[in-house]
Design a protein around this motif. Structure first.
Motif: not given
Ligand code: GLU
Length: 308
Positions: A7-13, A43-45, A183-185, A187-189, A201-203, A205-207
């Motif tokens: 799994g991962r944490f992918a915060p935007t700093p 880090m999603e920077d 873009v995020y789409q 990079a994340v893939v 696992v994420r909020g 709002d990203l569904l």
């Molecule tokens: N970096 C995104 C955020 O902080 C999360 C992206 C993801 O989990 O795919 O909202």
């Protein structure tokens, strides 16, 4: 699923961690740790104007303070341009990636904003431009991927079955902006795929981003991870708690309360515990299961916030 869970944490700093982020990270962590898997931190920077190393360091400290550890930090997105360039080349060879000079303003004139995320649907005209028309532009283009007329469905571990026709719901989407930023789409893939992430696992709002990401995974040849889009925390008026509510960021909460109270409050509010009781994240592991999680928005009222 067989094999190791990753799994991962992918915060935007771009600022301080918020209670809503802490909730999603807690669930991401519990899901992995309850099955002996591995947690990555990334880090999603990509947004170099808003993201800083200092914010990233605060997020690491806040995660540690909450008792949410990780096994490995993978390279920040800012350092991964070469990998994203390779992914873009692969996409060019397998689908229609075309240059686009549209601005947000010109798109809004052509089309009503898409209901789910406020983005206008891109008109096909630009995709069909001739070589001569393209050659007339003197500035660098953005690069878009043609959205297929394809229904993409996936079984979300919280939300259930989610289906979207990419062409109708989202239209041709940007992979690289005119200023060169990926873009995020994409990079994340590329990141989740390359580092072997098996569950996201994420909020929730990203569904609505997920069908685009699944389509990119298919083109790039990555396996599809399992998805768990977790409910939003809201206030009494049903407003999503967000960075606006500065009193709920970790900077303020760390001065005011203990990590055990935060974990206990979140666990009670989302259905993992039937009464409020301060406890550590590690102590919550035996109480965790995705079946227990509330599926709808989670209201945090004044009384609950007063427990902190
Ligand atoms: N970096 C995104 C955020 O902080 C999360 C992206 C993801 O989990 O795919 O909202």
């Amino acid at each position: 699923m067989t094999g190791k869970v990753i799994g991962r944490f992918a915060p935007t700093p771009s600022g301080r961690m918020h209670l809503g982020n802490a909730f999603a990270y807690l669930l991401a962590w519990l899901s992995v740790r309850s099955r002996g898997g591995e947690v990555l931190l990334r880090m999603e920077d990509l947004d170099t104007l808003r993201c800083t190393e200092e914010n990233g360091e605060r997020i690491r400290e806040d995660l540690r303070w909450l008792g949410l550890d990780w096994d490995r930090e993978t390279p920040p997105q800012r350092s991964r341009t070469a990998a994203y360039e390779r992914a873009l080349e692969t996409l060019r060879s397998r689908a229609n990636v075309f240059p686009c000079w549209c601005t947000r303003g010109s798109l809004n004139l052509v089309n009503a904003p898409h209901a789910s995320d406020g983005h206008p649907i891109h008109p096909a005209s630009c995709r069909e431009a001739s070589e001569e028309e393209r050659a007339r532009h003197k500035t660098p283009p953005a690069w878009r991927l043609e959205a297929p007329d394809l229904r993409i469905s996936f079984a979300d571990g919280v939300y259930g079955l989610y289906t979207e026709n990419l062409k109708e719901a989202c239209g041709d989407f940007v992979l690289r902006r005119a200023d060169g930023v990926f873009v995020y789409q994409l990079a994340v893939v590329a990141d989740d795929g390359e580092f072997g992430v098996t569950e996201v696992v994420r909020g929730c709002d990203l569904l609505s981003s997920t069908p685009r990401q699944i389509y990119l995974q298919r083109l790039l040849g990555y396996p599809q991870p399992e998805y768990f889009h977790v409910p939003m925390l809201t206030d009494r008026e049903g407003r999503k708690l967000s960075k606006r509510d500065a009193d709920l960021d970790l900077g303020v909460l760390r001065q005011r309360t203990d990590p055990e109270k935060i974990i206990g409050l979140l666990a009670h509010a989302c259905g993992l515990l039937d009464r409020f009781e301060p406890l550590t994240a590690a102590e919550l592991i035996p109480h965790f299961s995705w079946e227990k999680l509330r599926k709808t928005d989670i209201l945090l009222d004044e009384e609950q916030l007063n427990w902190l």
